[in-house]
Design an enzyme around this catalytic site. Structure first.
Site, PDB file in Angstrom:
ATOM      1  N   LYS A 158       2.294  39.726 -22.409  1.00  0.00           N
ATOM      2  CA  LYS A 158       3.654  39.455 -22.686  1.00  0.00           C
ATOM      3  C   LYS A 158       2.778  37.675 -22.504  1.00  0.00           C
ATOM      4  O   LYS A 158       2.838  37.260 -20.774  1.00  0.00           O
ATOM      5  CB  LYS A 158       4.402  39.223 -21.381  1.00  0.00           C
ATOM      6  CG  LYS A 158       6.494  38.508 -21.675  1.00  0.00           C
ATOM      7  CD  LYS A 158       6.304  38.549 -20.822  1.00  0.00           C
ATOM      8  CE  LYS A 158       6.813  37.090 -19.872  1.00  0.00           C
ATOM      9  NZ  LYS A 158       7.224  35.334 -20.289  1.00  0.00           N
ATOM     10  N   GLU A 233      -2.601  35.616  -9.626  1.00  0.00           N
ATOM     11  CA  GLU A 233      -3.478  34.623  -9.615  1.00  0.00           C
ATOM     12  C   GLU A 233      -2.670  33.348  -9.305  1.00  0.00           C
ATOM     13  O   GLU A 233      -1.798  33.483 -10.746  1.00  0.00           O
ATOM     14  CB  GLU A 233      -4.464  34.109 -10.419  1.00  0.00           C
ATOM     15  CG  GLU A 233      -5.646  33.369 -10.325  1.00  0.00           C
ATOM     16  CD  GLU A 233      -4.954  32.116 -10.807  1.00  0.00           C
ATOM     17  OE1 GLU A 233      -4.370  30.676 -10.524  1.00  0.00           O
ATOM     18  OE2 GLU A 233      -4.607  31.249 -12.173  1.00  0.00           O
ATOM     19  N   CYS A 267      -3.801  25.344 -12.037  1.00  0.00           N
ATOM     20  CA  CYS A 267      -3.762  25.563 -10.488  1.00  0.00           C
ATOM     21  C   CYS A 267      -4.983  24.928  -9.699  1.00  0.00           C
ATOM     22  O   CYS A 267      -5.142  24.615  -7.800  1.00  0.00           O
ATOM     23  CB  CYS A 267      -3.722  27.041 -10.122  1.00  0.00           C
ATOM     24  SG  CYS A 267      -1.948  27.433 -11.231  1.00  0.00           S
ATOM     25  N   GLU A 359       2.443  22.314  -4.297  1.00  0.00           N
ATOM     26  CA  GLU A 359       2.403  22.147  -6.112  1.00  0.00           C
ATOM     27  C   GLU A 359       3.228  21.096  -6.971  1.00  0.00           C
ATOM     28  O   GLU A 359       3.910  21.324  -7.638  1.00  0.00           O
ATOM     29  CB  GLU A 359       1.681  23.227  -6.378  1.00  0.00           C
ATOM     30  CG  GLU A 359       1.187  23.204  -7.253  1.00  0.00           C
ATOM     31  CD  GLU A 359       0.749  24.810  -8.063  1.00  0.00           C
ATOM     32  OE1 GLU A 359      -0.511  24.939  -8.353  1.00  0.00           O
ATOM     33  OE2 GLU A 359       0.821  25.748  -8.304  1.00  0.00           O
TER      34      GLU A 359
END
Length: 465
Positions: A158, A233, A267, A359
């Site tokens: 997906k 992750e 990331c 983040e």
């Protein structure tokens, strides 16, 4: 895979123009896809290892022949500079070749035991769902897909709502290469609908998810209800630690790429720059021209190093961290007009600032001074994340001490290179669960079966119970 009810409009982030319309996948269609995948997987697992490896190598070769086409799609849907997009397509090719090399090396063990022979074998899980993000649509999709296929599984991919085009192209190339129908399917759709249907489906043996920590927690909770295997992750807030004994010129020259590559939508971005106080001013003098020289513009221009953000929503998220009146130590330029542009920005911060612990996922870094080695480690670990990081020093002992002390899964010394397909990748703390890539990648998509065979004279199966 159309349900006739909803479609995804795919925008070019550099122009805001609709470049494609893609039908979404309904829960009923997810169920049908799982059933097709399960049937294809049984036949695929029975293919001789050498033949399975040859098919995957052929898939890699077909990808290689279509790198330009894949890169163009990536440029259109994600706004990645052409050079980056070509590298990403090449990385898919390399991942397939590397995974193919592991098919015939997915060995078990023989364990010494009394009274017989004990062996282990690695068996495929079945159907694996890979939920890929929009920041690196091709490589991260391949991180799960390539080893899962190599280990004998079927894969349902997906893609993110904003970047399904390269995934759909890869599925067509897989069929061209000879992969069985149904073995590798791409299911575009929205996370709460298509993604949830995949996660909840009892026929899916494992979920591989890359994305936000918040969504990762939700997926983990849903997988726990079925004791379903999971690799996550998630986010990062990686430090870039500059010691006074480092080659400051080299460190400053490398810094822009560490948080501006992919417009900071990474990331692993080194978005916290920690600089020893005694060289702080000199480092900042060196950093400013390096940041301003980082070319921002048309992704199709080979000279461009940074393109737009993925969407208007992402640009607003980044802006929320940097108010218009925020004092910036360094601020670059970005094109005006259409497109989700945002300039390279370096903020001087303090420990505990929102910009220093959360983040941002954009071309924004915060720089903080530190006093000594212990202070650097304390600041580096002052976050919920632990994905990656860098340190710059000429002292080998310090490099080893600090690398061991920083709570992160992937560290680089005098470098910002975190990800190689032949080495393991994953995070500590809230940055995820499990490891991807590297020599053990295929094993993450297998079950270990233990088999004991009695060698005692005259023992029958019934007697040995």
């Amino acid at each position: 895979m159309s349900n006739g009810l909803h479609e995804l409009n795919i925008l070019n982030p550099a122009t805001e123009e609709v470049v494609a319309t893609v039908p979404t996948t309904s829960p009923a269609e997810v169920d049908a896809a799982v059933r097709r995948a399960a049937a294809a997987q049984e036949a695929w697992a029975a293919v001789a290892p050498g033949d399975r490896a040859r098919i995957l190598r052929r898939f890699a070769d077909v990808v290689d022949a279509n790198i330009a086409a894949l890169a163009e799609l990536e440029l259109q849907e994600a706004g990645h500079p052409l050079g980056n997009a070509e590298w990403e397509a090449g990385n898919v090719r390399d991942l397939l070749h590397y995974a193919a090399g592991g098919v015939e090396r997915l060995t078990g063990t023989q364990i010494p035991v009394a009274g017989g022979l004990n062996i282990t074998v690695q068996e495929p899980l079945g159907v694996v769902a890979v939920i890929a993000p929009w920041n690196f649509p091709m490589p991260i999709a391949a991180w799960g897909t390539a080893p899962a296929l190599a280990a004998g599984n079927a894969v349902l991919l997906k893609p993110a709502e904003t970047t399904p085009l390269t995934a759909l192209k890869l599925a067509r190339l897989a069929l061209d290469a000879g992969l069985p129908e149904g073995l590798f399917q791409v299911l575009p759709g929205e996370g709460p609908v298509t993604g949830t249907a995949l996660v909840d489906h009892p026929g899916v043996a494992k979920v591989v998810f890359t994305g936000s920590t918040a969504t990762g927690r939700q997926i983990a909770a849903r997988c726990a209800e079925q004791t379903k295997r999971l690799t996550l992750e998630l986010g990062g807030k990686s430090p870039n630690i500059i010691f006074a004994d480092a080659d400051l010129e080299a460190a400053a020259a490398a810094t822009p790429g560490s948080f501006l590559d992919n417009t900071g939508q990474d990331c692993c971005a080194r978005s916290r720059i920690l600089v020893q106080r005694s060289v702080y001013d000199r480092y900042m003098e060196l950093l400013e021209p390096a940041v301003k020289a980082f070319t921002v513009g048309d992704p199709a221009d080979p000279a461009t190093r940074m393109g737009p953000l993925i969407s208007a929503a992402q640009r607003e998220r980044v802006r929320s961290y940097v108010p218009e009146d925020a004092p910036a130590a360094i601020r670059g330029e970005a094109p005006a007009g259409k497109g989700f542009w945002y300039p390279a920005t370096v903020l001087e911060g303090r420990p505990g600032d929102r910009t220093a612990v959360e983040e941002i996922f954009g071309p924004v870094a915060v720089v903080l001074p530190f006093d000594d080695e212990a202070d650097a480690v304390r600041l580096a670990n002052a976050t919920d994340y632990g994905l990656s990081g860098s340190l710059w020093t000429r002292d080998v002992g310090r490099a080893l001490r600090v690398s061991r002390a920083v709570a992160a899964g992937n560290l680089s010394v005098n470098s910002h290179s975190s990800v190689r397909y032949w080495t393991p990748f994953g995070g500590f703390k809230q940055s995820g669960l499990g490891r991807e890539l590297g020599p053990d990648a295929l094993r993450a998509f297998t079950e270990t079966k233990n088999i004991f065979i009695s060698t005692e004279p005259g023992t029958t199966i019934e007697e040995s119970k």
